[in-house]
Design a protein around this motif. Structure first.
Motif, PDB file in Angstrom:
ATOM      1  N   VAL A 135       0.849  -1.184   0.000  1.00 53.36           N
ATOM      2  CA  VAL A 135       0.000   0.000   0.000  1.00 53.36           C
ATOM      3  C   VAL A 135       0.888   1.238   0.000  1.00 53.36           C
ATOM      4  CG1 VAL A 135      -1.728   1.293   1.306  1.00 53.36           C
ATOM      5  CG2 VAL A 135      -1.856  -1.197   1.202  1.00 53.36           C
ATOM      6  N   GLY A 136       0.620   2.166  -0.898  1.00 57.38           N
ATOM      7  CA  GLY A 136       1.359   3.423  -0.950  1.00 57.38           C
ATOM      8  C   GLY A 136       2.714   3.336  -1.617  1.00 57.38           C
ATOM      9  N   SER A 137       2.969   2.301  -2.409  1.00 61.21           N
ATOM     10  CA  SER A 137       4.292   2.137  -3.004  1.00 61.21           C
ATOM     11  C   SER A 137       4.372   2.572  -4.461  1.00 61.21           C
ATOM     12  CB  SER A 137       4.712   0.661  -2.906  1.00 61.21           C
ATOM     13  OG  SER A 137       3.854  -0.143  -3.682  1.00 61.21           O
ATOM     14  N   THR A 138       3.392   3.311  -4.964  1.00 68.30           N
ATOM     15  CA  THR A 138       3.383   3.661  -6.384  1.00 68.30           C
ATOM     16  C   THR A 138       4.047   4.990  -6.690  1.00 68.30           C
ATOM     17  OG1 THR A 138       1.264   4.771  -6.215  1.00 68.30           O
ATOM     18  CG2 THR A 138       1.222   2.436  -6.750  1.00 68.30           C
ATOM     19  N   GLY A 139       4.411   5.736  -5.685  1.00 67.77           N
ATOM     20  CA  GLY A 139       4.948   7.063  -5.920  1.00 67.77           C
ATOM     21  C   GLY A 139       3.849   8.087  -6.121  1.00 67.77           C
ATOM     22  N   TYR A 140       2.637   7.669  -5.903  1.00 67.83           N
ATOM     23  CA  TYR A 140       1.485   8.567  -5.999  1.00 67.83           C
ATOM     24  C   TYR A 140       1.511   9.461  -4.772  1.00 67.83           C
ATOM     25  CZ  TYR A 140      -3.428  10.004  -6.217  1.00 67.83           C
ATOM     26  OH  TYR A 140      -4.593  10.718  -6.272  1.00 67.83           O
ATOM     27  N   GLY A 141       1.487  10.765  -4.967  1.00 69.60           N
ATOM     28  CA  GLY A 141       1.707  11.697  -3.877  1.00 69.60           C
ATOM     29  C   GLY A 141       0.541  11.947  -2.963  1.00 69.60           C
ATOM     30  N   TYR A 173      -1.667   9.795  -1.424  1.00 67.74           N
ATOM     31  CA  TYR A 173      -2.213   8.696  -0.629  1.00 67.74           C
ATOM     32  C   TYR A 173      -2.649   9.228   0.719  1.00 67.74           C
ATOM     33  CZ  TYR A 173      -1.494   4.241  -3.000  1.00 67.74           C
ATOM     34  OH  TYR A 173      -1.606   3.181  -3.823  1.00 67.74           O
ATOM     35  N   SER A 174      -3.807   8.805   1.158  1.00 61.65           N
ATOM     36  CA  SER A 174      -4.238   9.192   2.494  1.00 61.65           C
ATOM     37  C   SER A 174      -3.599   8.238   3.501  1.00 61.65           C
ATOM     38  CB  SER A 174      -5.760   9.150   2.598  1.00 61.65           C
ATOM     39  OG  SER A 174      -6.236   7.854   2.311  1.00 61.65           O
ATOM     40  N   GLY A 175      -3.263   8.734   4.647  1.00 65.35           N
ATOM     41  CA  GLY A 175      -2.643   7.914   5.670  1.00 65.35           C
ATOM     42  C   GLY A 175      -3.567   6.841   6.202  1.00 65.35           C
ATOM     43  N   ALA A 176      -4.863   6.971   5.945  1.00 64.91           N
ATOM     44  CA  ALA A 176      -5.825   5.997   6.448  1.00 64.91           C
ATOM     45  C   ALA A 176      -5.577   4.618   5.858  1.00 64.91           C
ATOM     46  CB  ALA A 176      -7.244   6.457   6.123  1.00 64.91           C
ATOM     47  N   LEU A 177      -5.134   4.530   4.615  1.00 61.97           N
ATOM     48  CA  LEU A 177      -4.889   3.238   3.986  1.00 61.97           C
ATOM     49  C   LEU A 177      -3.693   2.532   4.605  1.00 61.97           C
ATOM     50  CD1 LEU A 177      -5.509   4.149   0.256  1.00 61.97           C
ATOM     51  CD2 LEU A 177      -6.986   2.847   1.768  1.00 61.97           C
ATOM     52  N   ASN A 178      -2.649   3.274   4.894  1.00 63.41           N
ATOM     53  CA  ASN A 178      -1.457   2.676   5.483  1.00 63.41           C
ATOM     54  C   ASN A 178      -1.713   2.179   6.899  1.00 63.41           C
ATOM     55  OD1 ASN A 178       0.140   3.111   3.209  1.00 63.41           O
ATOM     56  ND2 ASN A 178       0.604   5.203   3.841  1.00 63.41           N
ATOM     57  N   GLU A 179      -2.722   2.720   7.570  1.00 65.54           N
ATOM     58  CA  GLU A 179      -3.030   2.295   8.925  1.00 65.54           C
ATOM     59  C   GLU A 179      -3.772   0.963   8.968  1.00 65.54           C
ATOM     60  OE1 GLU A 179      -5.158   5.410  10.866  1.00 65.54           O
ATOM     61  OE2 GLU A 179      -3.547   6.858  10.571  1.00 65.54           O
ATOM     62  N   VAL A 180      -4.520   0.621   7.925  1.00 66.87           N
ATOM     63  CA  VAL A 180      -5.331  -0.595   7.959  1.00 66.87           C
ATOM     64  C   VAL A 180      -4.724  -1.770   7.201  1.00 66.87           C
ATOM     65  CG1 VAL A 180      -7.504   0.590   8.354  1.00 66.87           C
ATOM     66  CG2 VAL A 180      -6.742   0.198   6.033  1.00 66.87           C
ATOM     67  N   ALA A 181      -3.782  -1.535   6.302  1.00 66.51           N
ATOM     68  CA  ALA A 181      -3.208  -2.640   5.533  1.00 66.51           C
ATOM     69  C   ALA A 181      -1.790  -2.310   5.102  1.00 66.51           C
ATOM     70  CB  ALA A 181      -4.057  -2.933   4.308  1.00 66.51           C
ATOM     71  N   VAL A 185      -0.313  -4.630   2.553  1.00 71.34           N
ATOM     72  CA  VAL A 185      -0.265  -5.173   1.201  1.00 71.34           C
ATOM     73  C   VAL A 185      -1.694  -5.286   0.668  1.00 71.34           C
ATOM     74  CG1 VAL A 185       0.391  -7.195  -0.176  1.00 71.34           C
ATOM     75  CG2 VAL A 185       1.832  -6.477   1.722  1.00 71.34           C
ATOM     76  N   TRP A 186      -1.850  -5.011  -0.635  1.00 68.71           N
ATOM     77  CA  TRP A 186      -3.149  -5.155  -1.273  1.00 68.71           C
ATOM     78  C   TRP A 186      -3.398  -6.619  -1.621  1.00 68.71           C
ATOM     79  CZ3 TRP A 186      -6.481  -1.760  -0.383  1.00 68.71           C
ATOM     80  CH2 TRP A 186      -6.208  -0.400  -0.400  1.00 68.71           C
ATOM     81  N   THR A 187      -3.782  -7.404  -0.641  1.00 68.53           N
ATOM     82  CA  THR A 187      -4.162  -8.794  -0.884  1.00 68.53           C
ATOM     83  C   THR A 187      -5.578  -8.800  -1.461  1.00 68.53           C
ATOM     84  OG1 THR A 187      -5.116  -9.026   1.324  1.00 68.53           O
ATOM     85  CG2 THR A 187      -2.767  -9.568   1.077  1.00 68.53           C
ATOM     86  N   PRO A 188      -5.993  -9.903  -2.078  1.00 67.98           N
ATOM     87  CA  PRO A 188      -7.372  -9.953  -2.567  1.00 67.98           C
ATOM     88  C   PRO A 188      -8.408  -9.705  -1.461  1.00 67.98           C
ATOM     89  CG  PRO A 188      -6.119 -11.705  -3.572  1.00 67.98           C
ATOM     90  CD  PRO A 188      -5.221 -11.065  -2.548  1.00 67.98           C
ATOM     91  N   GLU A 189      -8.144 -10.185  -0.261  1.00 65.26           N
ATOM     92  CA  GLU A 189      -9.070  -9.969   0.854  1.00 65.26           C
ATOM     93  C   GLU A 189      -9.124  -8.491   1.240  1.00 65.26           C
ATOM     94  OE1 GLU A 189      -6.675 -12.343   0.819  1.00 65.26           O
ATOM     95  OE2 GLU A 189      -7.996 -14.060   0.490  1.00 65.26           O
ATOM     96  N   ASN A 190      -7.955  -7.826   1.290  1.00 67.92           N
ATOM     97  CA  ASN A 190      -7.932  -6.393   1.612  1.00 67.92           C
ATOM     98  C   ASN A 190      -8.634  -5.575   0.527  1.00 67.92           C
ATOM     99  OD1 ASN A 190      -6.594  -6.737   4.024  1.00 67.92           O
ATOM    100  ND2 ASN A 190      -4.578  -6.305   3.171  1.00 67.92           N
ATOM    101  N   LEU A 191      -8.383  -5.932  -0.732  1.00 71.52           N
ATOM    102  CA  LEU A 191      -9.062  -5.234  -1.829  1.00 71.52           C
ATOM    103  C   LEU A 191     -10.572  -5.451  -1.761  1.00 71.52           C
ATOM    104  CD1 LEU A 191      -6.621  -5.895  -4.779  1.00 71.52           C
ATOM    105  CD2 LEU A 191      -7.286  -3.668  -3.907  1.00 71.52           C
ATOM    106  N   ASN A 192     -10.991  -6.670  -1.423  1.00 77.18           N
ATOM    107  CA  ASN A 192     -12.417  -6.952  -1.291  1.00 77.18           C
ATOM    108  C   ASN A 192     -13.046  -6.074  -0.213  1.00 77.18           C
ATOM    109  OD1 ASN A 192     -14.938  -8.442  -1.533  1.00 77.18           O
ATOM    110  ND2 ASN A 192     -14.372  -9.358   0.422  1.00 77.18           N
ATOM    111  N   SER A 193     -12.423  -5.999   0.941  1.00 74.86           N
ATOM    112  CA  SER A 193     -12.962  -5.188   2.033  1.00 74.86           C
ATOM    113  C   SER A 193     -12.980  -3.710   1.647  1.00 74.86           C
ATOM    114  CB  SER A 193     -12.125  -5.382   3.293  1.00 74.86           C
ATOM    115  OG  SER A 193     -12.163  -6.719   3.695  1.00 74.86           O
ATOM    116  N   PHE A 194     -11.918  -3.251   0.998  1.00 69.21           N
ATOM    117  CA  PHE A 194     -11.837  -1.854   0.599  1.00 69.21           C
ATOM    118  C   PHE A 194     -12.873  -1.507  -0.457  1.00 69.21           C
ATOM    119  CE2 PHE A 194      -9.792   1.597  -1.941  1.00 69.21           C
ATOM    120  CZ  PHE A 194      -9.876   2.579  -0.979  1.00 69.21           C
TER     121      PHE A 194
END
Length: 167
Positions: free
Chosen positions: A104-110, A112-120, A122-131
């Protein structure tokens, strides 16, 4: 032509008419209002019970195993307004090239909200499903403005399609 007494009589007649109307309404409610209807005299059998049917919760892993990537490609059209599939080409949102399994947050995209880094991590299929089901519920404070995909099959198909891109 009109004096004070005429205006007083007009106002008094309007107030009197309103008073009669309100008293009539109150009397009608007292006469015709029924507190309870009693027991139903005749029950019609419709063949169905009034009990709520149980919803069967399907495991995401089972749905994901049978997912159709080509159906996910059609669903991705909703995402394409903000996301691109080409590596390194960010738009309103970060690119989704090889997103499944990516940190999560490894694309160089400037932005990114910090909320994503707090909950996951790696973007696993389960994390993507929940998101994708409820972005703001899964990661409160996320800047993603999408309301989410409610159908589990649609989410599984979309994740299968994203897994086939750059994986």
């Amino acid at each position: 032509m009109f004096d004070t007494m005429t205006f007083t009589k007009i106002a008094a007649s309007l107030c009197g008419a309103l008073l009669v109307l309100l008293l009539g309404k109150w009397a009608a409610e007292e006469l015709y209002h029924v507190d309870g209807h009693g027991d139903q005299a005749y029950v019609i059998d419709t063949g169905s019970d009034d009990t709520a049917e149980e919803t069967v919760e399907v495991a995401f892993a089972d749905v994901f195993a049978a997912a159709d990537a080509s159906a996910g490609q059609r669903i991705f059209r909703q995402c394409s307004a903000c996301h691109k599939l080409e590596d390194g080409e960010n738009a309103v949102g970060p690119h989704l090239y090889a997103v499944v399994g990516r940190e999560v947050g490894s694309t160089g995209y400037g932005s990114y909200s910090g909320a994503l880094n707090e909950v996951a991590d790696v973007w696993t299929p389960e994390n993507l499903n929940s998101f994708l089901e409820n972005p703001r519920g899964w990661a409160p404070g996320t800047s993603m403005g999408y309301n989410g995909l409610r159908d589990i099959e649609d989410r599984a198909n979309l994740i299968a399609y994203l897994d086939s891109i750059g994986g």
